[in-house]
Each structure stands twice: as structure tokens, then as C-alpha cells.
Design a protein around this motif. Structure first.
Motif, short mmCIF file in Angstrom:
data_model
loop_
_atom_site.label_atom_id
_atom_site.label_comp_id
_atom_site.label_asym_id
_atom_site.label_seq_id
_atom_site.Cartn_x
_atom_site.Cartn_y
_atom_site.Cartn_z
N LEU A 191 27.03 14.87 23.44
CA LEU A 191 26.80 15.25 22.05
C LEU A 191 25.31 15.42 21.83
N SER A 192 24.91 16.49 21.19
CA SER A 192 23.50 16.69 20.86
C SER A 192 23.22 16.16 19.46
N ALA A 193 21.96 16.00 19.12
CA ALA A 193 21.60 15.54 17.78
C ALA A 193 22.06 16.54 16.72
N ALA A 194 21.93 17.84 17.03
CA ALA A 194 22.35 18.86 16.07
C ALA A 194 23.85 18.81 15.84
N GLU A 195 24.62 18.65 16.90
CA GLU A 195 26.08 18.56 16.77
C GLU A 195 26.48 17.31 16.02
N CYS A 196 25.79 16.21 16.29
CA CYS A 196 26.07 14.96 15.58
C CYS A 196 25.76 15.11 14.10
N ALA A 197 24.65 15.76 13.78
CA ALA A 197 24.25 15.96 12.38
C ALA A 197 25.31 16.74 11.62
N THR A 198 25.84 17.78 12.25
CA THR A 198 26.88 18.59 11.61
C THR A 198 28.16 17.78 11.42
N SER A 199 28.52 16.99 12.41
CA SER A 199 29.75 16.19 12.34
C SER A 199 29.68 15.11 11.28
N VAL A 200 28.53 14.45 11.19
CA VAL A 200 28.39 13.30 10.30
C VAL A 200 27.95 13.71 8.90
N GLY A 201 27.19 14.82 8.81
CA GLY A 201 26.68 15.25 7.51
C GLY A 201 25.33 14.68 7.17
N ILE A 202 24.48 14.54 8.18
CA ILE A 202 23.12 14.05 7.97
C ILE A 202 22.17 15.03 8.63
N SER A 203 20.87 14.81 8.46
CA SER A 203 19.89 15.72 9.05
C SER A 203 19.83 15.52 10.57
N PRO A 232 13.94 21.02 27.11
CA PRO A 232 15.34 20.71 27.40
C PRO A 232 15.99 19.95 26.23
N GLU A 233 17.27 20.17 26.06
CA GLU A 233 18.02 19.51 24.98
C GLU A 233 18.51 18.14 25.45
N ARG A 234 18.28 17.13 24.63
CA ARG A 234 18.76 15.79 24.94
C ARG A 234 20.21 15.67 24.47
N ARG A 235 21.08 15.25 25.38
CA ARG A 235 22.48 15.10 25.05
C ARG A 235 22.92 13.67 25.34
N TYR A 236 23.81 13.14 24.49
CA TYR A 236 24.15 11.73 24.52
C TYR A 236 25.62 11.54 24.85
N ARG A 237 25.88 10.51 25.63
CA ARG A 237 27.25 10.17 26.00
C ARG A 237 27.47 8.67 25.76
N PHE A 238 28.59 8.34 25.11
CA PHE A 238 28.91 6.93 24.87
C PHE A 238 29.21 6.24 26.20
N CYS A 239 28.62 5.04 26.42
CA CYS A 239 28.82 4.38 27.71
C CYS A 239 29.03 2.87 27.57
N GLY A 240 29.40 2.38 26.39
CA GLY A 240 29.65 0.96 26.26
C GLY A 240 29.92 0.58 24.83
N GLN A 241 30.33 -0.67 24.62
CA GLN A 241 30.62 -1.16 23.28
C GLN A 241 29.32 -1.48 22.56
N PRO A 242 29.05 -0.87 21.41
CA PRO A 242 27.80 -1.14 20.71
C PRO A 242 27.75 -2.55 20.15
N ALA A 243 26.53 -3.04 19.92
CA ALA A 243 26.37 -4.37 19.35
C ALA A 243 26.91 -4.41 17.93
N ARG A 244 27.27 -5.59 17.48
CA ARG A 244 27.69 -5.77 16.10
C ARG A 244 26.50 -5.47 15.19
N LEU A 245 26.62 -4.40 14.39
CA LEU A 245 25.47 -3.88 13.67
C LEU A 245 25.17 -4.70 12.42
N ARG A 246 23.89 -4.95 12.22
CA ARG A 246 23.42 -5.65 11.02
C ARG A 246 22.17 -4.97 10.52
N PRO A 247 22.00 -4.92 9.19
CA PRO A 247 20.77 -4.29 8.67
C PRO A 247 19.55 -5.15 8.96
#
Length: 250
Positions: A191-203, A232-247
Motif C-alpha cells: 500500500l502506498s501513502a497515496a492509496e492509503c490516503a484515498t482509502s481512509v480519507g486523509i491527506s 522511488p515510491e515507498r510501499r508498505y506491507r503489514f507484517c505483525g500485530q500492532p501495539a495497543r495504541l494509546r494517545p
């Protein structure tokens, strides 16, 4: 020493993480065992109440992780670690103790413990540390070192403080991070940042920041796609369970 009920669990999944609970107090050991068994992927292989019992249990059960109390009746807990290493055991050790002395904590770090949890504690505190340990263990087992950046990422994950695990940088929200996380996990391939932005609705800039955060904590890996011209375009792939998110704390 108390083994797991019914002996070795041959039906356990191959990715189960075996745990030995070591505590001189029978009731406390029982509570810790119950806590561990409530966490997915972890199973208690046995319980020991003295250093000698713990050494024998590691020999017999070969656990992946030892939850180690320090105030044992026959040995100071940290002194057990060199004995295990000398015997050829590479199990990880997580200290669970009421010992608050700075020298003891420094000694635990020098002995290579993966975490240090002070008694008393609630179930959620132990669960967060076990989940973080499982995530880091998975990264270490699957690590492919192609360069210094890979080495730095593995070491950063291994030494990161428990208090900051899953804490988002300032200016980032848990809600948006969860949306980006879902987009990342739901993508086949990369997934690219641009594709993620379109999917999520953020910049695109915001999407790139969140994706880079997941890369930093080890939940995403980055590859480069080279085009005809430009960077080159940076592309991201999920590779593990993310940490429990906290602000971030204000």
C-alpha cells in the motif's frame, strides 16, 4: 514444581509460547499462571517455587519465557540467569518482582531480561508486556538483515521501554491510526501513502506519517518501487500485530 495440567500439551499450536512461572509464594504463582493463560498464544508449561526447582524445570520443559521472581528462598533470582546460560538454555526471562532498587534493575538489564514488571500489578499490565514480547519475538525469529537499518530496527524493538509501547507521537490520534491500520491489514500486497490516503480519507502527508509510525514499531515493512523518473515510491506491507495504541500524554 507443578507441571501444566495433564503434562505436556501436544495439541498446542506450533506457535504457542511456553512459559515457566517462578515465584516462592504459591498463591501469587497461581494468580500469575491464571493471568498468563488468559493471553492468546501463551501457555504455562510449569510452576516453580525455588531457584533449584526453576533450573530443573527449564532443563525438563524448555520454556520460551521464564517469569522470574527475584526473592526466592534459595537464590537471588538474577543469579539463576547465568546458571541457565551456562547450561545452554536460551529462554527469555521477564522479571516480576517487588524489588525497586536501582542496582537490581540495572543488574536485570545487564543480564539481558526482556522486561521488568513491579508487583503488585493488574492483569492488563502483564498482558500488554506479554503481547509486546510476542510481537518482538516474532520479529526476531523472522528478521532478515539486509543492512544497518534492519539491525537498528531489531535492536530498537528489543530495547524499547515498556512505558512507551503503543504510545502515539504527539499530533496523531488513536482513531486515525486504527483506520490506517485497518487499511494496511486489509490490503493484499503493498500500500502506498497515496492509496492509503484515498482509502481512509486523509491527506497523503498524514497517511505517510502514520504508515511510517507503523514501520517504526515493526508492524509494517517498507519496499521501494522504482518508476521511470523521480524518486522511488515507498510501499508498505503489514507484517505483525500492532501495539495497543494509546494517545501521547499532554
Amino acid at each position: 514444581m507443578n507441571g501444566a495440567p495433564g503434562g505436556s500439551d501436544t495439541s498446542a499450536t506450533s506457535d504457542a509460547i511456553g512459559v515457566l512461572v517462578v515465584d516462592d509464594d504459591f498463591m501469587v504463582a497461581r494468580v500469575h499462571r491464571t493471568f498468563v493463560e488468559r493471553v492468546e498464544r501463551f501457555r504455562v508449561m510449569g510452576v516453580a517455587h525455588t531457584g533449584e526447582q526453576a533450573a530443573r524445570a527449564v532443563d525438563e520443559l524448555r520454556p520460551d519465557l521464564v517469569l522470574l521472581d527475584l526473592y526466592l528462598p534459595d537464590v537471588f533470582g538474577l543469579d539463576l540467569i547465568p546458571r541457565l546460560r551456562a547450561a545452554g538454555h536460551d529462554c527469555d526471562v521477564m522479571v516480576i518482582s517487588a524489588a525497586r532498587e536501582a542496582d537490581t534493575v540495572r543488574g536485570a538489564v545487564r543480564h539481558g531480561v526482556v522486561d521488568y514488571l513491579l508487583k503488585p500489578f493488574e492483569f492488563e499490565e502483564l498482558r500488554a508486556r506479554l503481547e509486546r514480547y510476542a510481537q518482538q519475538r516474532g520479529r526476531l525469529l523472522a528478521a532478515v538483515v539486509r543492512g544497518q537499518a534492519d539491525v537498528d530496527r531489531v535492536l530498537a524493538g528489543a530495547s524499547g521501554p515498556a512505558s512507551t509501547a503503543g504510545v502515539l507521537p504527539k499530533g496523531m490520534s488513536v482513531e486515525t491510526a486504527e483506520l490506517v491500520d485497518r487499511a494496511l491489514r486489509g490490503t493484499e500486497g503493498t500500500l502506498s501513502a497515496a492509496e492509503c490516503a484515498t482509502s481512509v480519507g486523509i491527506s497523503r502527508v498524514s497517511a505517510r506519517r502514520y504508515l511510517e509510525y507503523f514501520h517504526t514499531i515493526g508492524s509494517a515493512e517498507v519496499s521501494l518501487r522504482y518508476g521511470v523518473t523521480g524518486r522511488p515510491e515507498r510501499r508498505y506491507r503489514f507484517c505483525g500485530q500492532p501495539a495497543r495504541l494509546r494517545p501521547a500524554q499532554p
